[in-house]
Scaffold this active site. Structure first.
Site, PDB file in Angstrom:
ATOM      1  N   ALA A 134      43.983  45.768  45.658  1.00  0.00           N
ATOM      2  CA  ALA A 134      43.392  44.716  44.838  1.00  0.00           C
ATOM      3  C   ALA A 134      42.282  45.228  43.932  1.00  0.00           C
ATOM      4  O   ALA A 134      41.788  44.500  43.101  1.00  0.00           O
ATOM      5  CB  ALA A 134      42.824  43.612  45.743  1.00  0.00           C
ATOM      6  N   CYS A 135      41.882  46.470  44.085  1.00  0.00           N
ATOM      7  CA  CYS A 135      40.692  46.940  43.394  1.00  0.00           C
ATOM      8  C   CYS A 135      40.902  48.328  42.848  1.00  0.00           C
ATOM      9  O   CYS A 135      41.309  49.221  43.567  1.00  0.00           O
ATOM     10  CB  CYS A 135      39.508  46.945  44.351  1.00  0.00           C
ATOM     11  SG  CYS A 135      38.018  47.682  43.663  1.00  0.00           S
ATOM     12  N   GLY A 136      40.589  48.516  41.566  1.00  0.00           N
ATOM     13  CA  GLY A 136      40.777  49.819  40.949  1.00  0.00           C
ATOM     14  C   GLY A 136      39.512  50.610  40.799  1.00  0.00           C
ATOM     15  O   GLY A 136      39.526  51.698  40.249  1.00  0.00           O
TER      16      GLY A 136
END
Length: 270
Positions: free
Chosen positions: A114-116
């Site tokens: 969900a997070c880059g």
């Protein structure tokens, strides 16, 4: 190679009653990326196009800028309880003379699906200077932009069976679809598309449009800028920081790209 879908039992409840049945789920597995044999990062991804994912990740991090910067990419001998290769460890070797970034062996941050930007020490570290600065003058027609999300959805085969994947697609300015990738992580889907472009020797991606199936976050804008993509369209909303970075970088950023309407936050749409 790993599966992209898995079958699990589910209790289906409707107004007419309930019943147990099998359901298709998108597979999520870890991928460890090593750089010259040293651990760099772990990302949670849907198996498939892993080599492209690694290339795109390294491009977005500013570690490589072209296909010639990578010497070889190979799977390592990660095994499961049966002794079979899991294909969840990928070792990227840079071309001779390419500098290995400081702390490549100690960086070791976990990137969720969900997070880059997980593991970044500060926001300034995210604002990596691109090798391909954007130039003024790029414009895309509203009609061409509006045609891209429906064509993208038609090609989202795994999403159609699971409902659980993000998609990223790369188009030319006249609307020709170049590549589309799906993944449980929106940043992974983008990395896969950009990695495809890198391996096809298409970077910098001037004259192209990147379209994503969800929101436009800061890290997705950053990835587009790092690859020289002049326009990013998102089906959902952008964040304030994404708009700020797009404005600073000269990127055309479009949100709420649905039907024949859209919001143009930065850049030029005609």
């Amino acid at each position: 190679m790993g599966r992209v879908t898995a079958r699990r039992p589910v209790l289906r409840i409707t107004a007419d009653g309930q019943a147990r049945r099998p359901d298709s789920l998108a597979v999520e597995e870890p991928l460890e990326i090593r750089l010259n044999g040293r651990a760099l990062t772990v990302t949670m991804r849907t198996p498939g196009h892993d080599v492209e994912l690694a290339h795109g990740f390294l491009l977005a991090e500013g570690i490589v800028g072209g296909r010639e910067d990578v010497s070889v990419v190979r799977y390592c001998d990660g095994v499961d309880e049966t002794g079979a290769n899991t294909y969840n460890v990928l070792d990227v070797h840079l071309a001779p003379g390419m500098p290995v970034p400081d702390g490549a062996g100690a960086r070791n941050f976990l990137t969720s699906s969900a997070c880059g930007v997980c593991g970044k020490e500060s926001l300034e570290q995210v604002r990596t200077r691109t090798r391909f600065p954007l130039t003024d003058g790029f414009a895309i027609s509203a009609r061409t932009l509006a045609s891209m999300p429906p064509r993208m959805r038609q090609r989202q085969k795994v999403f159609q069976s699971t409902g659980g994947l993000h998609a990223a697609a790369l188009f030319t300015a006249d609307g020709t679809l170049l590549a589309l990738r799906e993944d449980v992580g929106r940043h992974n889907a983008v990395d896969k598309v950009l990695g495809w472009a890198l391996t096809e020797n298409r970077v910098p991606l001037s004259g192209t449009v990147l379209v994503v199936s969800g929101r436009a976050s800061f890290e997705l804008v950053q990835k587009a800028v790092m690859a020289g993509v002049p326009a990013l369209g998102a089906v959902s909303a952008p964040s304030s920081l994404a708009v700020d970075l797009a404005a600073e970088s000269g990127l055309t950023l479009v949100g709420f790209l649905r039907g024949d309407s859209m919001n143009v936050y930065t850049g030029s749409v005609v």
